[in-house]
Structures are given as C-alpha cells and as structure tokens.
Design a protein around this motif. Structure first.
Motif, PDB file in Angstrom:
ATOM      1  N   HIS A   6       0.827  -1.208   0.000  1.00 49.84           N
ATOM      2  CA  HIS A   6       0.000   0.000   0.000  1.00 49.84           C
ATOM      3  C   HIS A   6       0.864   1.262   0.000  1.00 49.84           C
ATOM      4  O   HIS A   6       0.517   2.259  -0.649  1.00 49.84           O
ATOM      5  CB  HIS A   6      -0.935  -0.011   1.203  1.00 49.84           C
ATOM      6  CG  HIS A   6      -2.033  -1.029   1.101  1.00 49.84           C
ATOM      7  ND1 HIS A   6      -2.953  -1.029   0.071  1.00 49.84           N
ATOM      8  CD2 HIS A   6      -2.361  -2.088   1.885  1.00 49.84           C
ATOM      9  CE1 HIS A   6      -3.801  -2.033   0.226  1.00 49.84           C
ATOM     10  NE2 HIS A   6      -3.453  -2.698   1.326  1.00 49.84           N
ATOM     11  N   SER A   7       1.981   1.232   0.714  1.00 51.80           N
ATOM     12  CA  SER A   7       2.881   2.384   0.697  1.00 51.80           C
ATOM     13  C   SER A   7       3.476   2.579  -0.695  1.00 51.80           C
ATOM     14  O   SER A   7       3.648   3.711  -1.159  1.00 51.80           O
ATOM     15  CB  SER A   7       4.000   2.187   1.723  1.00 51.80           C
ATOM     16  OG  SER A   7       3.495   2.216   3.036  1.00 51.80           O
ATOM     17  N   ALA A   9       2.082   1.851  -3.471  1.00 56.28           N
ATOM     18  CA  ALA A   9       1.063   2.435  -4.352  1.00 56.28           C
ATOM     19  C   ALA A   9       1.109   3.955  -4.273  1.00 56.28           C
ATOM     20  O   ALA A   9       0.997   4.660  -5.290  1.00 56.28           O
ATOM     21  CB  ALA A   9      -0.320   1.912  -3.961  1.00 56.28           C
ATOM     22  N   ASN A  10       1.298   4.492  -3.064  1.00 59.50           N
ATOM     23  CA  ASN A  10       1.462   5.943  -2.908  1.00 59.50           C
ATOM     24  C   ASN A  10       2.731   6.433  -3.590  1.00 59.50           C
ATOM     25  O   ASN A  10       2.768   7.515  -4.188  1.00 59.50           O
ATOM     26  CB  ASN A  10       1.494   6.311  -1.430  1.00 59.50           C
ATOM     27  CG  ASN A  10       0.145   6.179  -0.758  1.00 59.50           C
ATOM     28  OD1 ASN A  10      -0.890   6.375  -1.389  1.00 59.50           O
ATOM     29  ND2 ASN A  10       0.146   5.838   0.514  1.00 59.50           N
ATOM     30  N   ALA A  11       3.793   5.604  -3.474  1.00 57.83           N
ATOM     31  CA  ALA A  11       5.078   5.995  -4.064  1.00 57.83           C
ATOM     32  C   ALA A  11       4.965   6.154  -5.573  1.00 57.83           C
ATOM     33  O   ALA A  11       5.445   7.140  -6.152  1.00 57.83           O
ATOM     34  CB  ALA A  11       6.136   4.954  -3.720  1.00 57.83           C
ATOM     35  N   ALA A  13       2.254   6.649  -7.252  1.00 56.35           N
ATOM     36  CA  ALA A  13       1.378   7.793  -7.550  1.00 56.35           C
ATOM     37  C   ALA A  13       2.182   9.084  -7.526  1.00 56.35           C
ATOM     38  O   ALA A  13       1.990   9.971  -8.371  1.00 56.35           O
ATOM     39  CB  ALA A  13       0.239   7.841  -6.536  1.00 56.35           C
ATOM     40  N   ASP A  14       3.085   9.186  -6.548  1.00 56.70           N
ATOM     41  CA  ASP A  14       3.994  10.350  -6.515  1.00 56.70           C
ATOM     42  C   ASP A  14       4.842  10.408  -7.779  1.00 56.70           C
ATOM     43  O   ASP A  14       5.073  11.482  -8.349  1.00 56.70           O
ATOM     44  CB  ASP A  14       4.911  10.266  -5.300  1.00 56.70           C
ATOM     45  CG  ASP A  14       4.237  10.694  -4.014  1.00 56.70           C
ATOM     46  OD1 ASP A  14       3.168  11.318  -4.092  1.00 56.70           O
ATOM     47  OD2 ASP A  14       4.789  10.393  -2.939  1.00 56.70           O
ATOM     48  N   GLU A  78       6.677  13.250   4.792  1.00 57.77           N
ATOM     49  CA  GLU A  78       5.644  12.808   5.723  1.00 57.77           C
ATOM     50  C   GLU A  78       5.391  13.857   6.798  1.00 57.77           C
ATOM     51  O   GLU A  78       4.247  14.091   7.188  1.00 57.77           O
ATOM     52  CB  GLU A  78       6.041  11.477   6.361  1.00 57.77           C
ATOM     53  CG  GLU A  78       6.202  10.324   5.379  1.00 57.77           C
ATOM     54  CD  GLU A  78       4.930  10.064   4.590  1.00 57.77           C
ATOM     55  OE1 GLU A  78       3.825  10.207   5.143  1.00 57.77           O
ATOM     56  OE2 GLU A  78       5.048   9.722   3.388  1.00 57.77           O
ATOM     57  N   THR A  83       1.502  13.711   8.243  1.00 53.27           N
ATOM     58  CA  THR A  83       1.155  12.304   8.473  1.00 53.27           C
ATOM     59  C   THR A  83       2.098  11.604   9.444  1.00 53.27           C
ATOM     60  O   THR A  83       1.861  10.448   9.788  1.00 53.27           O
ATOM     61  CB  THR A  83       1.154  11.528   7.141  1.00 53.27           C
ATOM     62  OG1 THR A  83       2.438  11.675   6.513  1.00 53.27           O
ATOM     63  CG2 THR A  83       0.075  12.057   6.210  1.00 53.27           C
ATOM     64  N   ARG A 101       7.206   3.638   0.856  1.00 52.70           N
ATOM     65  CA  ARG A 101       6.777   4.986   0.494  1.00 52.70           C
ATOM     66  C   ARG A 101       7.668   5.646  -0.550  1.00 52.70           C
ATOM     67  O   ARG A 101       7.221   6.525  -1.293  1.00 52.70           O
ATOM     68  CB  ARG A 101       6.738   5.851   1.766  1.00 52.70           C
ATOM     69  CG  ARG A 101       6.070   7.196   1.588  1.00 52.70           C
ATOM     70  CD  ARG A 101       4.587   7.043   1.276  1.00 52.70           C
ATOM     71  NE  ARG A 101       3.953   8.329   1.077  1.00 52.70           N
ATOM     72  CZ  ARG A 101       3.958   8.983  -0.081  1.00 52.70           C
ATOM     73  NH1 ARG A 101       4.582   8.486  -1.139  1.00 52.70           N
ATOM     74  NH2 ARG A 101       3.330  10.132  -0.193  1.00 52.70           N
ATOM     75  N   SER A 102       8.932   5.246  -0.636  1.00 55.92           N
ATOM     76  CA  SER A 102       9.850   5.848  -1.607  1.00 55.92           C
ATOM     77  C   SER A 102      10.467   4.822  -2.537  1.00 55.92           C
ATOM     78  O   SER A 102      11.531   5.057  -3.125  1.00 55.92           O
ATOM     79  CB  SER A 102      10.958   6.622  -0.867  1.00 55.92           C
ATOM     80  OG  SER A 102      10.436   7.708  -0.131  1.00 55.92           O
ATOM     81  N   GLN A 104       9.801   4.009  -5.382  1.00 57.82           N
ATOM     82  CA  GLN A 104       9.913   4.410  -6.785  1.00 57.82           C
ATOM     83  C   GLN A 104      11.329   4.806  -7.164  1.00 57.82           C
ATOM     84  O   GLN A 104      11.737   4.678  -8.325  1.00 57.82           O
ATOM     85  CB  GLN A 104       8.937   5.554  -7.100  1.00 57.82           C
ATOM     86  CG  GLN A 104       9.340   6.943  -6.594  1.00 57.82           C
ATOM     87  CD  GLN A 104       8.892   7.224  -5.179  1.00 57.82           C
ATOM     88  OE1 GLN A 104       8.773   6.322  -4.369  1.00 57.82           O
ATOM     89  NE2 GLN A 104       8.625   8.496  -4.883  1.00 57.82           N
TER      90      GLN A 104
END
Length: 260
Positions: A6-7, A9-11, A13-14, A78, A83, A101-102, A104
């Motif tokens: 899930h983290s 997925a955010n990465a 998206a960024d 963050e 967050t 989260r990173s 990518q």
C-alpha cells in the motif's frame, strides 16, 4: 507485505505526479547520461583512453545510487504532509511504511543505470556478451536496493531536521562517488578511507560488476555481490532501529507534530 504494497502504491502515484514518460526520458535520464558522459570524457582527457571503460562502468552504476538516495529527501515529506504523527500512532512498524513509500526511486534508478550500461556503455568501449547481460541487470538492481537501505538510515537521521535533507543526500552520494571505486580504485585512498568504503554496499557491488566485465567467473561475482547485499541489509536493520528510536522519543516527549 501488505503495508509495503500500500505504501508503494502511494510511491508510484507520486512518481506519476513528478514525471511523465517524456520528462523522465528527456529530463532525468538525459541528465544522468550527460553526467556519465562528462566524467568519462574528463577522465579520458586526464588519464587517457584506457581509463574510459573503468569510468563508464562506475558512473553508469552510480546513477542508480544517486536516485536511490532521494529517499532521504522524500521521507521528510511525511512531516510536511502532517502524516508523521499518524504513523507514530499506527500499530504498523514505521520502517515498512517508509520502505514502501519511496520505493519508486530505486526502481527508476535501476532503469537509468541499465540504459547507461547497455546503451551508453558500448559507445565508450564497454562490450557485453549475452550471458553477462542478465547478471549485470541483477547487480544493478541489488545496488539500487542496497543503497536504498542505506538511504533509509540517513532518512531516519534527518526526519527531525528536514532542512538538511538535500545536504545529507548530496554529501552521501558525492562521498560514495569519491571513495567507493567509481572514479578511482578504492586503494587509491589511505587505508582508513578504504575501511569506511567497505561499510558501503556500493563498494562491493561495483567490484562485482567490474569483475563481471573483466570476465571473472560467476562464483567470484556472486561472492562480491553477496557481501554487498549483506552490508545493505545491515543498513536496513540500522534504519529500523533509528526509525523506532525516533518515534519512541517523539511519543514520550510529545514532539511529533502535524507540521514541519
């Protein structure tokens, strides 16, 4: 694993928000290929044409290191996004959130290095046999990931000091570029510098890649790569301890806030 997924997925998206395929290809990739070309041409001018092959291997692999260390800066987002306090309150381990989260950056960095090695490299006398290509690709991925682990440790150190995030990441990759065998052999430096270089995953994985391009056997290449991966995992462990310590102190002191 679901936390990392899930983290991540955010990465990504960024990543899509930062780059289009055009800006990544002609902006970031073009910049990195120009950097490799600059150092190779400069080295050929100073040390002669025989040094060009050495430099193209080191600087091509270095491009994934530069991008992987972007985690130092992006982890501080963050706090800026408000967050960090939520992460501190969540039952999940913050390390795995930051890990995904990173993610990518090492993925993109590995792609950059692969283009530099297999497209730009032959222009400077670097040739590949069909059997070497998949091994080199694995070494690039291991370098990006292992350096990412080291970057996570640096990110934990600067999470409460976001103003120095770019200084730390830039200083980190410049020092690695200098002492880990990218521009000159590690033994060019005094022995104590070599001891520091041994604690960096890039030193061992670059050595493995050089052994591969020199025609060494798979056992030699795998041994050097295994050492690099082990060093990277040790930095991941250190990053976990640093994140946990940071958040624990913040909870106890009430210093984790919702704004930078």
């Amino acid at each position: 694993m679901h936390i990392i997924r899930h983290s991540a997925a955010n990465a990504f998206a960024d990543m899509r928000a930062v780059y289009t395929w055009k800006t990544w290809t002609f902006g970031w990739l073009g910049r990195m290929l120009a950097q490799v070309t600059f150092f190779v041409l400069l080295g050929r001018l100073v040390a002669g044409p025989d040094h060009a092959r050495y430099l193209v291997v080191g600087n091509a692999l270095m491009t994934c290191v530069i991008e992987s260390l972007t985690v130092v800066a992006s982890s501080t987002w963050e706090r800026a996004a408000g967050t960090l306090a939520l992460l501190a309150a969540a039952p999940a381990k913050a390390t795995w959130v930051f890990f995904g989260r990173s993610i990518q950056w090492p993925v993109s960095g590995a792609g950059t290095s692969l283009v530099a090695l297999f497209v730009l490299g032959p222009a400077f006398g670097l040739s590949w046999s069909p059997g070497q290509i998949p091994v080199a690709a694995v070494l690039v991925v291991l370098t990006a990931v292992s350096t990412y682990f080291f970057g996570l440790f640096l990110a934990a150190l600067v999470l409460n000091a976001g103003g120095v995030r770019n200084v730390v990441s830039n200083a980190g990759y410049l020092l690695m570029m200098a002492v880990c065998g990218v521009q000159v052999p590690v033994d060019y430096w005094p022995s104590w510098v070599g001891w520091i270089a041994e604690a960096v995953p890039l030193t061992h994985l670059l050595s493995a890649l050089r052994s591969l391009t020199d025609g060494a056997g798979l056992a030699t290449v795998s041994g050097e790569a295994a050492v690099g991966l082990f060093v990277g995992l040790a930095w991941l462990g250190a990053a976990h301890l640093a994140f946990e310590s940071l958040l624990r102190r913040g909870r106890e002191a009430g210093t984790i806030d919702f704004a930078p």
